[in-house]
Design an enzyme around this catalytic site. Structure first.
Site, mmCIF file in Angstrom:
data_model
loop_
_atom_site.group_PDB
_atom_site.id
_atom_site.type_symbol
_atom_site.label_atom_id
_atom_site.label_comp_id
_atom_site.label_asym_id
_atom_site.label_seq_id
_atom_site.Cartn_x
_atom_site.Cartn_y
_atom_site.Cartn_z
ATOM 1 N N ALA A 1 71.719 28.895 89.929
ATOM 2 C CA ALA A 1 72.146 27.711 90.689
ATOM 3 C C ALA A 1 72.459 26.577 89.734
ATOM 4 O O ALA A 1 71.963 26.548 88.605
ATOM 5 C CB ALA A 1 71.037 27.282 91.648
ATOM 6 N N GLY B 1 54.612 30.506 62.882
ATOM 7 C CA GLY B 1 53.169 30.380 62.676
ATOM 8 C C GLY B 1 52.498 29.667 63.838
ATOM 9 O O GLY B 1 51.406 29.132 63.699
ATOM 10 N N ILE C 1 52.768 31.871 69.551
ATOM 11 C CA ILE C 1 53.337 33.196 69.811
ATOM 12 C C ILE C 1 53.257 34.072 68.564
ATOM 13 O O ILE C 1 52.868 35.236 68.641
ATOM 14 C CB ILE C 1 54.795 33.070 70.328
ATOM 15 N N HIS D 1 20.034 31.267 77.338
ATOM 16 C CA HIS D 1 19.725 32.059 76.146
ATOM 17 C C HIS D 1 19.638 33.553 76.486
ATOM 18 O O HIS D 1 19.115 33.895 77.530
ATOM 19 C CB HIS D 1 18.380 31.579 75.598
HETATM 20 P P1 NDP Z 1 55.393 26.785 68.491
HETATM 21 O O1 NDP Z 1 56.140 25.530 68.600
HETATM 22 O O2 NDP Z 1 53.926 26.813 68.786
HETATM 23 O O3 NDP Z 1 55.566 27.386 67.023
HETATM 24 C C1 NDP Z 1 56.817 27.569 66.463
HETATM 25 C C2 NDP Z 1 56.604 28.086 65.055
HETATM 26 O O4 NDP Z 1 57.855 28.413 64.495
HETATM 27 C C3 NDP Z 1 55.953 27.062 64.153
HETATM 28 O O5 NDP Z 1 55.049 27.720 63.315
HETATM 29 C C4 NDP Z 1 57.139 26.505 63.372
HETATM 30 O O6 NDP Z 1 56.800 26.079 62.083
HETATM 31 C C5 NDP Z 1 58.021 27.719 63.272
HETATM 32 N N1 NDP Z 1 59.434 27.391 63.148
HETATM 33 C C6 NDP Z 1 60.166 26.569 63.945
HETATM 34 N N2 NDP Z 1 61.444 26.528 63.527
HETATM 35 C C7 NDP Z 1 61.527 27.329 62.446
HETATM 36 C C8 NDP Z 1 62.560 27.670 61.562
HETATM 37 N N3 NDP Z 1 63.784 27.187 61.709
HETATM 38 N N4 NDP Z 1 62.285 28.508 60.542
HETATM 39 C C9 NDP Z 1 61.033 29.003 60.374
HETATM 40 N N5 NDP Z 1 60.009 28.717 61.188
HETATM 41 C C10 NDP Z 1 60.241 27.881 62.206
HETATM 42 O O7 NDP Z 1 56.207 27.798 69.370
HETATM 43 P P2 NDP Z 1 55.920 29.252 69.902
HETATM 44 O O8 NDP Z 1 57.241 29.891 69.918
HETATM 45 O O9 NDP Z 1 54.805 29.912 69.156
HETATM 46 O O10 NDP Z 1 55.411 28.965 71.368
HETATM 47 C C11 NDP Z 1 56.168 28.148 72.247
HETATM 48 C C12 NDP Z 1 55.280 27.443 73.224
HETATM 49 O O11 NDP Z 1 54.785 28.363 74.163
HETATM 50 C C13 NDP Z 1 54.040 26.812 72.597
HETATM 51 O O12 NDP Z 1 54.300 25.512 72.174
HETATM 52 C C14 NDP Z 1 53.053 26.842 73.690
HETATM 53 O O13 NDP Z 1 53.158 25.643 74.405
HETATM 54 C C15 NDP Z 1 53.486 27.997 74.563
HETATM 55 N N6 NDP Z 1 52.574 29.143 74.407
HETATM 56 C C16 NDP Z 1 51.260 29.023 74.768
HETATM 57 C C17 NDP Z 1 50.395 30.083 74.611
HETATM 58 C C18 NDP Z 1 48.967 29.928 74.987
HETATM 59 O O14 NDP Z 1 48.636 28.984 75.702
HETATM 60 N N7 NDP Z 1 48.072 30.792 74.525
HETATM 61 C C19 NDP Z 1 50.841 31.360 74.076
HETATM 62 C C20 NDP Z 1 52.223 31.371 73.722
HETATM 63 C C21 NDP Z 1 53.045 30.306 73.888
HETATM 64 P P3 NDP Z 1 56.153 24.624 61.810
HETATM 65 O O15 NDP Z 1 54.746 24.700 62.268
HETATM 66 O O16 NDP Z 1 56.271 24.481 60.324
HETATM 67 O O17 NDP Z 1 57.005 23.656 62.557
#
Ligand code: NDP
Length: 466
Positions: A116, A177, A180, A437
């Site tokens: 949509a 890192g 996910i 405990h």
């Molecule tokens: P995040 O934002 O947590 O992590 C993204 C990662 O990718 C970071 O480590 C970042 O590095 C790295 N990154 C980003 N851009 C690049 C690049 N161009 N080159 C290399 N590395 C890069 O995102 P996720 O994808 O892990 O998860 C998305 C969202 O989903 C989370 O923010 C969360 O809110 C949600 N989620 C929650 C979960 C839970 O509650 N258990 C589980 C899974 C997802 P840097 O740190 O250096 O920026």
């Protein structure tokens, strides 16, 4: 002016479904919902739910080793039958999808299985050209994984693909890192893939408390993940059945599967938002006020598409609050300040709420209360891995401003800690509780001395300041 509906929701994920169901069933609104894919959205179909089941699957294998530590002589979990697991997973997701659809149908929400877009401030157009008018429109279209913009990236997979794999890859590379990346590395390693995690920073889980990041980093290595820090892939190339990856240091390696876990971006493309005056931010997120209202008064947005706190329970609360406010005459805003979160690693989870130690130090004098111990269950089975529990306590008000746990079922514990913290509990309130405990959580009410002082001079002059 009369409308076809009181509310038209675009997106059948956690936030949209909750808003539609509450508006219709609690407040009698005439509601429609459009969803182009499977009902339930990212969390149910390609996120939290299948992910947690896969964490359980990977944990079950490790439990066999623990069983041997408890005297079971024949316990052996392997090999892992992915085909059987995948079949059960598909059946479970179909059941949940049915439950979501059933909930909407029972609430008399009209479902349109279609993409949509907005035609104007009160009109939604479906992919087949049908148009419907609505007094209010709610956009809850979520987000999607983003790739990092490197050569050959189309050869890589994203989180959605993990749940659709035909087989467990022999050798897998995960890039990123965050939540996910760390969870997927834990899963793939646990179900038998030789797993490499490549992260550009020097400790995983940026944004989390420093001590938790250190522990998560250590644990990934402990369970056998080949964790490469300060590492960046720059190019992917097809190599027969495999993918050749070139890293920034010039080294090349071959993998059976490469997953990007490099963040997510809001699903705002092709919705006709800008054309009708809905404002978008730098990350293409929908800009909303504290009531989830956009610049166009009849149009609201909740969940990941607004890029506020991208967690399922937050989207659900935003959707529910929207329905209460608009249809129930019960104005309710969402407080995004104190939201707990857990990263489902194995064997210890990382769970956090409130200020990190670094944030607390920047805010002013705080006490850090920390317990570090080897839990009886894994210790008996032969593991040295320690649990860490940390409170940040505001030195002036004595309020607990942050709590971080690295341990088994840390997510379960932080959920309960969220209640007293939301009520403004002091450290003394925690101490007043009598321990249960023997549990892990009893350590949360039995810490007797602060481990250190941070953030400047303690108001109590008899206490040494950092
Ligand atoms: P995040 O934002 O947590 O992590 C993204 C990662 O990718 C970071 O480590 C970042 O590095 C790295 N990154 C980003 N851009 C690049 C690049 N161009 N080159 C290399 N590395 C890069 O995102 P996720 O994808 O892990 O998860 C998305 C969202 O989903 C989370 O923010 C969360 O809110 C949600 N989620 C929650 C979960 C839970 O509650 N258990 C589980 C899974 C997802 P840097 O740190 O250096 O920026």
């Amino acid at each position: 002016m009369t409308f076809d509906y009181d509310l038209f929701v675009i997106g059948g994920g956690s936030g949209g479904v909750r808003a539609a169901r509450i508006a219709a069933s609690e407040y009698g609104a005439k509601v429609a919902l459009a969803e182009e894919s499977r009902m339930g959205g990212t969390c149910v179909i390609r996120g939290c739910v299948p992910k947690k089941l896969m964490i359980f699957a990977s944990q079950a294998g490790a439990m066999a080793a623990e069983a041997r530590g408890y005297g079971w002589t024949t316990a052996n979990a392997g090999p892992f039958d992915w085909a059987m697991f995948r079949q059960k997973l598909d059946a479970e997701l179909t059941r949940l999808e049915g439950a979501y659809t059933g909930g909407l149908v029972a609430a008399d929400v009209e479902i349109h299985k279609s993409r949509a877009r907005l035609a104007d401030a009160h009109t939604v157009e479906l992919a087949d050209g049908q148009r419907f008018t609505s007094k209010h429109i709610l956009i809850a279209t979520g987000g999607h994984p983003q790739r990092p913009g490197i050569e050959g990236e189309e050869l890589g997979l994203v989180s959605d693909d993990l749940f659709l794999m035909e087989k467990v890859p022999g050798r897998a590379l995960i890039i990123g890192g965050g939540f996910i990346a760390c969870e997927f590395a834990t899963i793939l390693q646990g179900i038998g893939a030789e797993t490499v995690l490549s992260y550009r920073g020097d400790a995983v889980l940026r944004g989390f408390d420093g001590g938790m990041r250190e522990k998560a980093t250590e644990q990934l290595r402990l369970i056998g993940v080949d964790l490469r820090l300060n590492s960046s892939p720059v190019r992917l190339e097809r190599q027969d059945e495999a993918t050749l990856v070139e890293f920034a240091d010039g080294k090349q390696e071959s993998f059976d599967a490469v997953f990007f876990a490099t963040g997510r971006v809001p699903n705002t493309g092709g919705l006709g938002l800008e054309e009708i005056g809905v404002g978008l931010g730098e990350r293409r997120e929908i800009l909303v006020d504290e009531w989830s209202q956009t610049a166009v008064p009849s149009i609201f947005a909740v969940g990941d598409v607004t890029d506020r706190v991208n967690l399922t329970p937050v989207a659900i609360r935003e959707g529910h609050s929207f329905a209460d406010t608009i249809f129930g005459a019960k104005p309710r805003k969402v407080d995004h300040r104190l939201v707990g979160a857990a990263v489902y690693l194995r064997p210890h989870e990382v769970a956090s709420i409130g200020l990190t130690e670094e944030e607390a130090a920047a805010k002013g004098p705080h006490e850090v209360w920390e317990a570090s111990f080897r839990p009886m269950r894994s210790l008996f089975a032969g593991s040295e891995i320690r649990v860490i529990m940390k409170f940040l306590v505001d030195a002036s008000t004595r309020k607990v401003t942050g709590c971080h746990i690295f341990g088994p079922d840390a997510g379960e514990m932080i959920q309960l800690i969220a209640i007293p913290m939301g009520m403004g509990a002091t450290k003394a309130d925690f101490d007043a509780a009598i321990a249960v405990h023997p549990t892990l959580a009893e350590e949360l009410v039995t810490m007797r001395k602060p481990s250190r002082y941070i953030g400047g001079a303690h108001p109590d002059k008899t206490v040494g300041a950092a």
